[in-house]
Design a protein around this motif. Structure first.
Motif, PDB file in Angstrom:
ATOM      1  N   LEU A  32      -1.817  -7.116  -0.927  1.00 47.14           N
ATOM      2  CA  LEU A  32      -1.594  -8.132   0.109  1.00 47.14           C
ATOM      3  C   LEU A  32      -1.122  -7.520   1.417  1.00 47.14           C
ATOM      4  CD1 LEU A  32       0.099 -11.037  -1.866  1.00 47.14           C
ATOM      5  CD2 LEU A  32      -2.137 -11.034  -0.794  1.00 47.14           C
ATOM      6  N   THR A  33      -0.409  -6.410   1.332  1.00 51.80           N
ATOM      7  CA  THR A  33       0.064  -5.729   2.537  1.00 51.80           C
ATOM      8  C   THR A  33      -1.124  -5.254   3.365  1.00 51.80           C
ATOM      9  OG1 THR A  33       2.007  -5.005   1.305  1.00 51.80           O
ATOM     10  CG2 THR A  33       1.561  -3.863   3.374  1.00 51.80           C
ATOM     11  N   THR A  34      -2.107  -4.663   2.690  1.00 48.67           N
ATOM     12  CA  THR A  34      -3.311  -4.194   3.375  1.00 48.67           C
ATOM     13  C   THR A  34      -4.119  -5.379   3.888  1.00 48.67           C
ATOM     14  OG1 THR A  34      -3.359  -2.159   2.094  1.00 48.67           O
ATOM     15  CG2 THR A  34      -5.440  -2.852   3.068  1.00 48.67           C
ATOM     16  N   TYR A  35      -4.207  -6.433   3.099  1.00 48.33           N
ATOM     17  CA  TYR A  35      -4.917  -7.647   3.515  1.00 48.33           C
ATOM     18  C   TYR A  35      -4.315  -8.175   4.815  1.00 48.33           C
ATOM     19  CZ  TYR A  35      -6.350 -12.553   3.559  1.00 48.33           C
ATOM     20  OH  TYR A  35      -6.822 -13.786   3.932  1.00 48.33           O
ATOM     21  N   SER A  36      -2.989  -8.223   4.886  1.00 50.12           N
ATOM     22  CA  SER A  36      -2.297  -8.706   6.091  1.00 50.12           C
ATOM     23  C   SER A  36      -2.615  -7.832   7.297  1.00 50.12           C
ATOM     24  CB  SER A  36      -0.781  -8.709   5.882  1.00 50.12           C
ATOM     25  OG  SER A  36      -0.433  -9.540   4.826  1.00 50.12           O
ATOM     26  N   ALA A  37      -2.671  -6.526   7.076  1.00 50.27           N
ATOM     27  CA  ALA A  37      -2.907  -5.588   8.177  1.00 50.27           C
ATOM     28  C   ALA A  37      -4.316  -5.724   8.759  1.00 50.27           C
ATOM     29  CB  ALA A  37      -2.679  -4.161   7.702  1.00 50.27           C
ATOM     30  N   ALA A  63      -3.896   0.270   4.118  1.00 49.69           N
ATOM     31  CA  ALA A  63      -3.850   0.236   5.578  1.00 49.69           C
ATOM     32  C   ALA A  63      -3.114   1.455   6.133  1.00 49.69           C
ATOM     33  CB  ALA A  63      -3.179  -1.046   6.055  1.00 49.69           C
ATOM     34  N   GLN A  64      -2.150   1.974   5.366  1.00 51.80           N
ATOM     35  CA  GLN A  64      -1.341   3.105   5.826  1.00 51.80           C
ATOM     36  C   GLN A  64      -1.299   4.198   4.760  1.00 51.80           C
ATOM     37  OE1 GLN A  64       2.603   1.621   6.523  1.00 51.80           O
ATOM     38  NE2 GLN A  64       1.834  -0.267   7.415  1.00 51.80           N
ATOM     39  N   LYS A  65      -1.145   5.426   5.216  1.00 55.70           N
ATOM     40  CA  LYS A  65      -1.001   6.547   4.275  1.00 55.70           C
ATOM     41  C   LYS A  65       0.253   6.380   3.418  1.00 55.70           C
ATOM     42  CE  LYS A  65      -3.333  10.534   6.256  1.00 55.70           C
ATOM     43  NZ  LYS A  65      -3.172  11.889   6.756  1.00 55.70           N
ATOM     44  N   ALA A  66       1.314   5.837   4.019  1.00 51.57           N
ATOM     45  CA  ALA A  66       2.576   5.666   3.303  1.00 51.57           C
ATOM     46  C   ALA A  66       2.402   4.738   2.091  1.00 51.57           C
ATOM     47  CB  ALA A  66       3.639   5.122   4.233  1.00 51.57           C
ATOM     48  N   GLU A  67       1.588   3.689   2.261  1.00 53.05           N
ATOM     49  CA  GLU A  67       1.351   2.776   1.133  1.00 53.05           C
ATOM     50  C   GLU A  67       0.575   3.496   0.033  1.00 53.05           C
ATOM     51  OE1 GLU A  67      -0.445  -1.652   0.055  1.00 53.05           O
ATOM     52  OE2 GLU A  67      -0.987  -0.740   1.974  1.00 53.05           O
ATOM     53  N   ARG A  68      -0.385   4.323   0.426  1.00 55.12           N
ATOM     54  CA  ARG A  68      -1.160   5.083  -0.569  1.00 55.12           C
ATOM     55  C   ARG A  68      -0.253   6.059  -1.312  1.00 55.12           C
ATOM     56  NH1 ARG A  68      -6.186   8.704   1.279  1.00 55.12           N
ATOM     57  NH2 ARG A  68      -4.492   9.810   2.307  1.00 55.12           N
ATOM     58  N   GLU A  69       0.675   6.691  -0.594  1.00 49.95           N
ATOM     59  CA  GLU A  69       1.605   7.622  -1.249  1.00 49.95           C
ATOM     60  C   GLU A  69       2.482   6.902  -2.269  1.00 49.95           C
ATOM     61  OE1 GLU A  69       3.651   9.685   1.920  1.00 49.95           O
ATOM     62  OE2 GLU A  69       1.731  10.338   2.762  1.00 49.95           O
ATOM     63  N   LEU A  70       2.945   5.708  -1.927  1.00 55.22           N
ATOM     64  CA  LEU A  70       3.735   4.917  -2.874  1.00 55.22           C
ATOM     65  C   LEU A  70       2.902   4.531  -4.085  1.00 55.22           C
ATOM     66  CD1 LEU A  70       5.860   2.562  -0.603  1.00 55.22           C
ATOM     67  CD2 LEU A  70       6.722   4.241  -2.232  1.00 55.22           C
ATOM     68  N   PHE A  71       1.645   4.174  -3.849  1.00 56.51           N
ATOM     69  CA  PHE A  71       0.720   3.831  -4.933  1.00 56.51           C
ATOM     70  C   PHE A  71       0.577   5.015  -5.896  1.00 56.51           C
ATOM     71  CE2 PHE A  71      -3.648   3.908  -6.606  1.00 56.51           C
ATOM     72  CZ  PHE A  71      -3.764   2.649  -7.168  1.00 56.51           C
ATOM     73  N   PRO A  94       5.683  -1.970   1.264  1.00 59.82           N
ATOM     74  CA  PRO A  94       6.186  -0.597   1.124  1.00 59.82           C
ATOM     75  C   PRO A  94       7.638  -0.397   1.547  1.00 59.82           C
ATOM     76  CG  PRO A  94       3.962  -0.552   1.945  1.00 59.82           C
ATOM     77  CD  PRO A  94       4.362  -2.007   1.891  1.00 59.82           C
ATOM     78  N   SER A  95       8.039  -0.941   2.698  1.00 57.93           N
ATOM     79  CA  SER A  95       9.419  -0.742   3.161  1.00 57.93           C
ATOM     80  C   SER A  95      10.416  -1.383   2.197  1.00 57.93           C
ATOM     81  CB  SER A  95       9.599  -1.306   4.564  1.00 57.93           C
ATOM     82  OG  SER A  95       9.202  -2.661   4.592  1.00 57.93           O
ATOM     83  N   ALA A 136       9.345   6.293   7.669  1.00 61.14           N
ATOM     84  CA  ALA A 136       8.974   5.237   8.619  1.00 61.14           C
ATOM     85  C   ALA A 136       7.876   4.366   8.035  1.00 61.14           C
ATOM     86  CB  ALA A 136       8.490   5.872   9.915  1.00 61.14           C
ATOM     87  N   MET A 137       8.165   3.096   7.970  1.00 59.29           N
ATOM     88  CA  MET A 137       7.196   2.137   7.445  1.00 59.29           C
ATOM     89  C   MET A 137       6.935   1.083   8.513  1.00 59.29           C
ATOM     90  SD  MET A 137       6.136   2.627   4.447  1.00 59.29           S
ATOM     91  CE  MET A 137       6.455   3.598   3.019  1.00 59.29           C
ATOM     92  N   VAL A 138       5.691   0.802   8.740  1.00 54.10           N
ATOM     93  CA  VAL A 138       5.342  -0.226   9.708  1.00 54.10           C
ATOM     94  C   VAL A 138       4.936  -1.467   8.940  1.00 54.10           C
ATOM     95  CG1 VAL A 138       3.823  -0.819  11.632  1.00 54.10           C
ATOM     96  CG2 VAL A 138       4.511   1.552  11.265  1.00 54.10           C
ATOM     97  N   SER A 139       5.678  -2.536   9.139  1.00 52.50           N
ATOM     98  CA  SER A 139       5.358  -3.781   8.444  1.00 52.50           C
ATOM     99  C   SER A 139       4.131  -4.400   9.081  1.00 52.50           C
ATOM    100  CB  SER A 139       6.519  -4.770   8.541  1.00 52.50           C
ATOM    101  OG  SER A 139       7.639  -4.225   7.913  1.00 52.50           O
TER     102      SER A 139
END
Length: 196
Positions: A32-37, A63-71, A94-95, A136-139
């Motif tokens: 959903l985070t990527t969907y929102s972005a 949408a972000q590399k940071a989300e992929r890293e968390l995944f 992510p944040s 750094a996480m961008v919402s």
């Protein structure tokens, strides 16, 4: 391995995206985070993780590399597969997930469908030293609201695709929209994930 795909967004639902690049349409499973972005955007760049199994080749988009890293960190935990990791990232941006891990908040993790107490504890123990709270996480900005009926229909469809029963999903979505009718579809789904 595919690092990212840049192209035209042909289709976008709360759980999947089809992005066309050089005449090829790639189907990506998204949170959903990527969907929102990507909501309302005609094109974009999406970071990719490829899962190759005996019976399927799956692409997960972020949408972000940071989300992929968390995944990737989540899927490194025993008992957490790609779909469960996507469910966690759909329920907790992510944040917020970084904060949950940093503060050892078991309750927040167990509120996600498919995450029991033992799995939540394993995630917290395995990832406590791997996740940086200062990262750094961008919402993602919430998508724009559309008509109530369309929001309800899309939210129920997404919940059913995530494995929830249609009747329970409809009940949760209608209850959420009764109390706050102006919510965007991704916000409705996030609230429903906490209820179901």
């Amino acid at each position: 391995m595919i690092e990212y795909i840049r192209g035209d967004i042909v289709e976008l639902t709360p759980t999947q995206m089809i992005i066309e690049c050089a005449g090829i349409g790639y189907q990506l499973n998204i949170s959903l985070t990527t969907y929102s972005a990507f909501g309302g955007k005609p094109s974009g760049k999406i970071y990719v993780y490829e899962v190759i199994r005996e019976d399927a080749h799956l692409l997960f988009g972020f949408a972000q590399k940071a989300e992929r890293e968390l995944f990737l960190l989540l899927t490194s935990v025993s008992g957490v597969g790609p779909n469960t990791a996507r469910m966690i990232l759909s329920s907790l941006p992510p944040s917020e997930l970084i904060q949950v891990i940093a503060t050892k908040n078991e309750a927040a993790l167990t509120s996600v469908k498919g995450i029991g107490l033992k799995t939540a504890q394993r995630i917290l123990v395995d990832l406590k030293n791997k996740v940086k709270t200062s990262e750094a996480m961008v919402s993602a900005a919430p998508g724009s609201s559309v008509g109530n009926a369309a929001v309800a229909e899309e939210a129920v469809a997404a919940l059913v695709m995530l494995g929830f029963q249609k009747s329970a999903s409809q009940k949760a979505v209608s209850s959420i929209l009764k109390s706050t009718p102006t919510l965007a579809v991704e916000q409705v789904i996030k609230s429903a994930l906490r209820m179901l």
